[in-house]
Write a protein that holds these residues in place. Sequence first.
Motif, PDB file in Angstrom:
ATOM      1  N   ALA A 260       1.234  -1.310   0.145  1.00 12.39           N
ATOM      2  CA  ALA A 260       0.275   0.089   0.081  1.00 12.39           C
ATOM      3  C   ALA A 260       0.996   0.786   0.217  1.00 12.39           C
ATOM      4  N   PHE A 261       0.680   2.372  -0.748  1.00 14.39           N
ATOM      5  CA  PHE A 261       1.163   3.431  -1.151  1.00 14.39           C
ATOM      6  C   PHE A 261       1.211   4.723   0.037  1.00 14.39           C
ATOM      7  N   VAL A 262       1.464   4.715   1.212  1.00 13.50           N
ATOM      8  CA  VAL A 262       1.468   5.571   2.405  1.00 13.50           C
ATOM      9  C   VAL A 262       1.921   6.721   2.177  1.00 13.50           C
ATOM     10  N   HIS A 263       2.481   7.043   1.572  1.00 11.99           N
ATOM     11  CA  HIS A 263       2.891   8.176   0.879  1.00 11.99           C
ATOM     12  C   HIS A 263       3.458   8.251  -0.883  1.00 11.99           C
ATOM     13  N   ARG A 264       2.492   8.999  -1.044  1.00 11.51           N
ATOM     14  CA  ARG A 264       2.246   9.441  -1.917  1.00 11.51           C
ATOM     15  C   ARG A 264       2.490  11.251  -2.969  1.00 11.51           C
ATOM     16  N   GLY A 265       3.717  11.490  -1.938  1.00 12.62           N
ATOM     17  CA  GLY A 265       4.404  12.594  -2.314  1.00 12.62           C
ATOM     18  C   GLY A 265       5.365  12.812  -3.375  1.00 12.62           C
ATOM     19  N   GLY A 266       5.704  13.260  -4.496  1.00 10.60           N
ATOM     20  CA  GLY A 266       6.531  13.239  -5.172  1.00 10.60           C
ATOM     21  C   GLY A 266       6.713  12.990  -6.277  1.00 10.60           C
ATOM     22  N   PHE A 267       7.425  11.866  -6.298  1.00  9.19           N
ATOM     23  CA  PHE A 267       7.280  10.993  -7.953  1.00  9.19           C
ATOM     24  C   PHE A 267       6.144  10.219  -7.214  1.00  9.19           C
ATOM     25  N   ARG A 376      14.798  -0.543   1.948  1.00 13.70           N
ATOM     26  CA  ARG A 376      14.059  -1.622   3.191  1.00 13.70           C
ATOM     27  C   ARG A 376      14.045  -0.816   4.730  1.00 13.70           C
ATOM     28  N   VAL A 377      13.012  -1.111   5.412  1.00  9.79           N
ATOM     29  CA  VAL A 377      12.854  -0.266   6.794  1.00  9.79           C
ATOM     30  C   VAL A 377      12.017  -1.179   6.690  1.00  9.79           C
ATOM     31  N   GLY A 378      11.657  -1.143   8.751  1.00 15.47           N
ATOM     32  CA  GLY A 378      10.540  -2.001   9.376  1.00 15.47           C
ATOM     33  C   GLY A 378       9.270  -1.600   9.336  1.00 15.47           C
ATOM     34  N   PHE A 379       8.284  -2.465   9.693  1.00 15.14           N
ATOM     35  CA  PHE A 379       6.748  -1.428  10.357  1.00 15.14           C
ATOM     36  C   PHE A 379       6.974  -0.264  11.444  1.00 15.14           C
ATOM     37  N   GLY A 380       6.158   0.688  11.129  1.00 15.17           N
ATOM     38  CA  GLY A 380       6.393   1.631  11.803  1.00 15.17           C
ATOM     39  C   GLY A 380       7.383   3.154  11.741  1.00 15.17           C
ATOM     40  N   ALA A 381       8.188   2.862  11.083  1.00 16.34           N
ATOM     41  CA  ALA A 381       9.558   3.032  10.177  1.00 16.34           C
ATOM     42  C   ALA A 381       8.808   4.718   9.215  1.00 16.34           C
ATOM     43  N   PRO A 382       9.290   5.268   9.037  1.00 16.36           N
ATOM     44  CA  PRO A 382       9.086   6.522   8.221  1.00 16.36           C
ATOM     45  C   PRO A 382       9.523   5.506   6.433  1.00 16.36           C
ATOM     46  N   LEU A 387       3.949  -3.380   3.309  1.00 19.16           N
ATOM     47  CA  LEU A 387       3.430  -4.636   3.188  1.00 19.16           C
ATOM     48  C   LEU A 387       1.744  -5.002   3.333  1.00 19.16           C
ATOM     49  N   LEU A 388       0.730  -4.954   3.259  1.00 23.56           N
ATOM     50  CA  LEU A 388      -0.492  -5.888   4.046  1.00 23.56           C
ATOM     51  C   LEU A 388      -0.646  -7.241   3.709  1.00 23.56           C
ATOM     52  N   ASP A 389      -1.542  -7.624   4.558  1.00 26.12           N
ATOM     53  CA  ASP A 389      -1.325  -9.311   4.063  1.00 26.12           C
ATOM     54  C   ASP A 389      -2.320  -9.126   5.162  1.00 26.12           C
ATOM     55  N   GLN A 448      -4.683   3.811  -8.153  1.00 30.44           N
ATOM     56  CA  GLN A 448      -3.782   2.641  -8.203  1.00 30.44           C
ATOM     57  C   GLN A 448      -2.841   3.494  -6.597  1.00 30.44           C
ATOM     58  N   ILE A 449      -4.081   2.751  -6.049  1.00 29.60           N
ATOM     59  CA  ILE A 449      -3.312   3.013  -4.081  1.00 29.60           C
ATOM     60  C   ILE A 449      -2.564   1.817  -3.088  1.00 29.60           C
ATOM     61  N   PHE A 450      -2.416   0.286  -4.264  1.00 25.49           N
ATOM     62  CA  PHE A 450      -2.005  -0.550  -4.084  1.00 25.49           C
ATOM     63  C   PHE A 450      -1.470  -1.659  -5.050  1.00 25.49           C
ATOM     64  N   ILE A 451      -0.064  -1.905  -4.836  1.00 22.58           N
ATOM     65  CA  ILE A 451       0.584  -2.789  -5.344  1.00 22.58           C
ATOM     66  C   ILE A 451       0.245  -4.600  -5.045  1.00 22.58           C
TER      67      ILE A 451
END
Length: 487
Positions: A260-267, A376-382, A387-389, A448-451
């Motif tokens: 899921a796109f949790v940041h939708r800025g820039g590119f 790669r970052v962990g859950f809770g990091a910016p 991943l949604l599961d 297109q908010i989810f891959i």
Amino acid sequence: MHARLLLFFLPLAALLSGCGARDDGSIPIAIIDNADEPFARSGSGRAAAAWDDATDEGLVAFDAYGRVIPALADRWIVTDDGTSYIFRLRDGNWPDGTAIDAESARRALSDAIRRQRGSPLGADLGRISEVRAMAGRVLEVRLNQPVPDLLVTLARPELGLLHEGRGAGPMRGSIAGRTGTLSPLNPEARGLPAEIGWEARARDIELTAMSATEAVQAFADGEVRVVLGGTIADFLLTDRTGLSRGALRVDDVDGLFGLAFVHRGGFLASAENRAALAMAVDRQALMEPFGIGNWEARLGMLPREGPTGRLLPLAQWRDMSLVQRRSTASARVAQWRSAHGDIAPIRIALPSGPGGARLFESLARDFAAIGLQTERVGFGAPADLVLLDQVAPSSDVEWYLNRFRCGLARRICIEEVDGLLREARRENPRAARAVLIDEAAALVEAQQIFISFGQPVRWSLVGGGIDGFQTNALGVHPLMEIAMQPR
């Protein structure tokens, strides 16, 4: 079947044992859960859900096959228009000895629904308009719109009914740290007719919350007979010697498995650029290292058919080959970079463990193929992508849309979709409501908010002599079913 099952060998001792229980008759089970207090009632992890499901019956429950069966309600009817479910409660008592009647069940169900406010499950329950106590042991659940899969939702452990803080079974138990012991309640204690030979069939469960590594090792060493709660994050741990043939069980579930796109800025501010990332992913290659036979890739987030019965519109790129998709995506990346400059690495939040690492390796390669770097970052990091599961209880489009409601998932929602869903809840004609949900689904697809990758992965390990475990389309494995030997 998992491709690696041919590599597993069944030790002679396992062939000869068959009972799957300790000397004291109990069945040791590991459930994958790393929480500090895994069985806390306020917990949301797998261990708490399994415990609540065993000790806090709802109106209905699941059997080993994921089918809805009677629980506190022994039968029910649904009105022709689908807006009223009338339950007749069984004759029985709450743990404090007071009778289970319509009023106490109404309060318990209303409280359970109230506890889910602000959660995706709470959104699923939003079509319930009233819970009414009728005469004696008759309870009615009224809906403002039909919910074909309401019984599946009511069978979830979060909707177990509590009276004075305790549930009515079907099991009772005690907890000591990371281990809980559960004992089945006999039929008479649950207000049901006595069964000849029931005591000989019932076995206790010793449930221990473990890390995935600990759980797989404990199973290989014969310390536990079942491992529950496996996901893609820890699936690769099953690729080891010492596991018996047929031990690995993979549920054929459906739902949300992707980014899921949790940041939708820039590119990532435009839908066409977000689509570029979805176009780059080689889904079959992504999952090939896991070796899961019959796993199904999905290019879109939603079921193909909406509530009107019409096929939902699809993004045009879905008809392209992977080579064509990557060529188009690369051109979008190059065009944006030419106009705006460098693109920061795409930050992807994935679970820890070997599965998360393998997913990142594949995604990094896919995104590099169109000119994008990754981190790669962990859950809770910016993050930019997370991943949604989640396993879906049905093919209801609204279930999928509820996971992206703005009141629940602010960073990944679309305000216009929320507006359409609110309007749909106010519409009485079923056809008008279906059209609005179709519109919301089309908007989600366009934005297109989810891959989407494809099917979620849910796995378990099951030893010999465990007859009450079955793979199923919901990935549910009630402990009461495992505890009872077949007649």
